[in-house]
Design a protein around this motif. Structure first.
Motif, PDB file in Angstrom:
ATOM      1  N   ILE A  56       9.456  31.941 -78.775  1.00  0.00           N
ATOM      2  CA  ILE A  56      10.719  31.498 -78.186  1.00  0.00           C
ATOM      3  C   ILE A  56      10.774  31.875 -76.710  1.00  0.00           C
ATOM      4  N   GLY A  57      10.411  33.111 -76.402  1.00  0.00           N
ATOM      5  CA  GLY A  57      10.426  33.557 -75.016  1.00  0.00           C
ATOM      6  C   GLY A  57       9.493  32.744 -74.144  1.00  0.00           C
ATOM      7  N   LEU A  58       8.312  32.421 -74.658  1.00  0.00           N
ATOM      8  CA  LEU A  58       7.343  31.670 -73.860  1.00  0.00           C
ATOM      9  C   LEU A  58       7.756  30.213 -73.674  1.00  0.00           C
ATOM     10  N   GLU A  59       8.389  29.627 -74.689  1.00  0.00           N
ATOM     11  CA  GLU A  59       8.883  28.257 -74.509  1.00  0.00           C
ATOM     12  C   GLU A  59       9.960  28.208 -73.425  1.00  0.00           C
ATOM     13  N   LEU A  60      10.863  29.203 -73.427  1.00  0.00           N
ATOM     14  CA  LEU A  60      11.892  29.234 -72.395  1.00  0.00           C
ATOM     15  C   LEU A  60      11.295  29.513 -71.028  1.00  0.00           C
ATOM     16  N   ALA A  61      10.283  30.368 -70.968  1.00  0.00           N
ATOM     17  CA  ALA A  61       9.605  30.637 -69.698  1.00  0.00           C
ATOM     18  C   ALA A  61       8.975  29.362 -69.159  1.00  0.00           C
ATOM     19  N   THR A  62       8.349  28.590 -70.037  1.00  0.00           N
ATOM     20  CA  THR A  62       7.739  27.323 -69.636  1.00  0.00           C
ATOM     21  C   THR A  62       8.791  26.357 -69.105  1.00  0.00           C
ATOM     22  N   LEU A  63       9.875  26.223 -69.843  1.00  0.00           N
ATOM     23  CA  LEU A  63      10.955  25.302 -69.461  1.00  0.00           C
ATOM     24  C   LEU A  63      11.463  25.596 -68.065  1.00  0.00           C
ATOM     25  N   PHE A  64      11.857  26.839 -67.828  1.00  0.00           N
ATOM     26  CA  PHE A  64      12.505  27.131 -66.553  1.00  0.00           C
ATOM     27  C   PHE A  64      11.523  27.249 -65.392  1.00  0.00           C
ATOM     28  N   ALA A  65      10.302  27.653 -65.665  1.00  0.00           N
ATOM     29  CA  ALA A  65       9.302  27.661 -64.599  1.00  0.00           C
ATOM     30  C   ALA A  65       9.070  26.249 -64.083  1.00  0.00           C
ATOM     31  N   LYS A  66       9.066  25.278 -65.004  1.00  0.00           N
ATOM     32  CA  LYS A  66       8.863  23.886 -64.585  1.00  0.00           C
ATOM     33  C   LYS A  66      10.071  23.309 -63.868  1.00  0.00           C
ATOM     34  N   LEU A  67      11.226  23.927 -64.069  1.00  0.00           N
ATOM     35  CA  LEU A  67      12.429  23.482 -63.358  1.00  0.00           C
ATOM     36  C   LEU A  67      12.615  24.229 -62.041  1.00  0.00           C
ATOM     37  N   SER A  76      10.805  18.455 -72.736  1.00  0.00           N
ATOM     38  CA  SER A  76      10.295  17.124 -72.391  1.00  0.00           C
ATOM     39  C   SER A  76      10.746  16.718 -70.995  1.00  0.00           C
ATOM     40  N   ALA A  77      12.008  17.010 -70.681  1.00  0.00           N
ATOM     41  CA  ALA A  77      12.520  16.693 -69.350  1.00  0.00           C
ATOM     42  C   ALA A  77      11.799  17.521 -68.290  1.00  0.00           C
ATOM     43  N   ALA A  78      11.576  18.802 -68.580  1.00  0.00           N
ATOM     44  CA  ALA A  78      10.876  19.664 -67.630  1.00  0.00           C
ATOM     45  C   ALA A  78       9.449  19.184 -67.405  1.00  0.00           C
ATOM     46  N   ASP A  79       8.820  18.662 -68.466  1.00  0.00           N
ATOM     47  CA  ASP A  79       7.474  18.110 -68.321  1.00  0.00           C
ATOM     48  C   ASP A  79       7.473  16.930 -67.350  1.00  0.00           C
TER      49      ASP A  79
END
Length: 470
Positions: free
Chosen positions: A188-199, A60-63
């Motif tokens: 799980i891998g894709l959620e983490l990829a999304t999180l850090f790509a947005k950061l 949510s924060a990354a969004d």
């Protein structure tokens, strides 16, 4: 506070306080049973403490960060700054509030909470070792095994909590890595990829298969992969992770393709997300004599009962799908059955959600699954590009799709891709569980302008009655 020592006897012993265990304990307590809930780690389990909740908080924060920095189309220009320490502190506060809430709810239902490691001794007794090292004997009439699962550790990728991480280690990292390799392109891998790509992290996902989400619908996989690539995520498909070397400057992940080609991927850290396995080796299940499957799960029937009538197993330890909401539903069923009520997991509608960007949510059968099962599927679809609320939020990517059986007029399944798919799929779960027809959903007045109108229109489209799509 939890009890300093467990009682000596109890009606129901629940081992594991995750979303299955604590729900089973609370429901059993509501039904008037004397319940003892034992957990050696953290009440709320992996989901609340190291998985679902902290990951969604950070997503949510990354969004917020990504949306603020990528809204030029709306005339908004910003360059957000993220204080990682403060973000983790906020996330920890969310977790603490929920875990405290779980404890309060348990106490409110009369459940005895015990910090400790429970290990079965025989069919009606266990030893509970409390944090001070004291062993306590506990006799029980019935038991619920809810020991959960752990991340699969590859022999060539030993976890060290610093450079080679499990998904749970992410929430205690000292900083946001500049470069990250994720091994595994599952949810799980894709959620983490999304999180850090947005950061702002350079993310590379290594996957032995030829696409993301092995086993999922091709169209859903393709849409998600393309959007992740637009976020800057790189994919290395068809490559098996063979090992890693940790040095002072980071970690090098080695991979090998089927043709023998070897590649090195440099990063600051690597997260291994190749799956999870049931925790069946810590609770002395061998002393109970319950049967397990070839994959190591505890074998249960539709009432969550094991091969022993008085012992139940729920959640990840009881098999796929390994999802928190499935565990909670099983917790309800197990508690009610052991209390003498008629309950079952048979014909339960269980959705699956991936909190990527866009979100992906599915429930029931796809068109291909329905056809293979002998149904006569009819598909109705509504693209978010034709939905007013999606356009006003600049979130027009994706669609709602329903699969209907032409003969019975029942909704068999649905797929939702787009913003808030995780919320929208709930209405479709109700429709499938209740046996509603697409006409019943499309005739229900939905508020305007909302994304939920896409559900209504997709059902109307299945009837060739859609107004806002052709």
């Amino acid at each position: 506070m939890t009890m300093s020592s467990p009682p000596t006897e109890t009606d129901v012993l629940v081992v594991g306080a995750g979303p299955g265990g604590y729900v089973a304990a609370i429901r059993a307590g509501q039904l008037g049973l004397d319940v003892t809930l034992v957990d050696a780690d953290a009440f709320g389990g992996v989901c609340l403490n190291y998985g679902c909740i902290p990951s969604k908080a950070l997503l949510s924060a990354a969004d917020v960060v990504h949306d603020a920095g990528h809204r030029e189309s709306m005339g908004i220009y910003a360059d957000p700054y993220v204080d990682w320490d403060e973000l983790l502190e906020w996330q920890a506060g969310v977790v603490a509030r929920l875990t405290d809430g779980v404890k309060a709810l348990c106490r409110g239902a009369g459940v005895d909470l015990v910090d400790g490691h429970a290990r079965f001794v025989d069919e009606h007794s266990a030893t509970v070792t409390t944090p001070d090292g004291t062993d306590n004997d506990l006799a029980f009439d019935r038991a619920v095994v809810a020991t959960g699962s752990r991340a699969v550790e590859l022999e060539t990728f030993p976890f060290d909590e610093e450079a080679v991480l499990t998904s749970r280690d992410v929430f205690s990292m000292a900083d946001v890595p500049r470069r990250l390799v994720v091994v595994g392109a599952g949810y799980i891998g894709l959620e983490l990829a999304t999180l850090f790509a947005k950061l702002g992290t350079e993310v590379r996902v290594v996957e032995f298969e030829d696409d993301v989400l092995p086993g999922w619908d091709d169209e859903l996989r393709g849409l998600l992969r393309e959007h992740l690539e637009s976020l800057g995520v790189e994919f290395a498909f068809g490559q098996r992770a063979t090992g890693c070397t940790v040095g002072s400057s980071g970690v090098v992940v080695s991979t090998a393709a089927e043709d023998g080609t070897e590649t090195d991927h440099e990063a600051d850290r690597v997260v291994v997300a190749v799956g999870r396995q049931p925790v069946t080796d810590t609770a002395g299940l061998e002393h109970l004599g319950v049967e397990t499957t070839e994959r190591g799960f505890v074998d249960v029937d539709e009432r969550c009962r094991t091969s022993l009538d008085h012992v139940f197993a729920i959640g990840d330890v009881a098999g796929e799908p390994m999802l928190a909401h499935k565990a909670s539903a099983e917790g309800h069923v197990a508690a009610e059955v052991l209390a003498g009520q008629d309950a079952s997991m048979a014909n339960r509608t269980i959705p699956a959600v991936i909190f990527t960007d866009p979100e992906v949510a599915t429930v029931g059968l796809s068109e291909t699954d329905a056809d293979d099962a002998g149904y006569s599927p009819v598909v109705g679809e509504m693209p978010f590009g034709a939905n007013g609320r999606a356009l006003t939020a600049d979130s027009q990517e994706g669609f709602v799709r329903v699969v209907v059986d032409a003969e019975s007029d029942a909704i068999l399944g649905a797929q939702v891709v787009g913003a808030d798919a995780s919320e929208l799929v709930g209405e479709l779960c109700v429709a499938i569980q209740a046996g509603l027809s697409p006409a019943a959903v499309s005739a229900t007045v939905h508020p305007h302008p909302t994304l939920s109108e896409a559900v209504m229109e997709a059902c109307a489209d299945a009837l060739d009655e859609a107004i806002h799509t052709s």
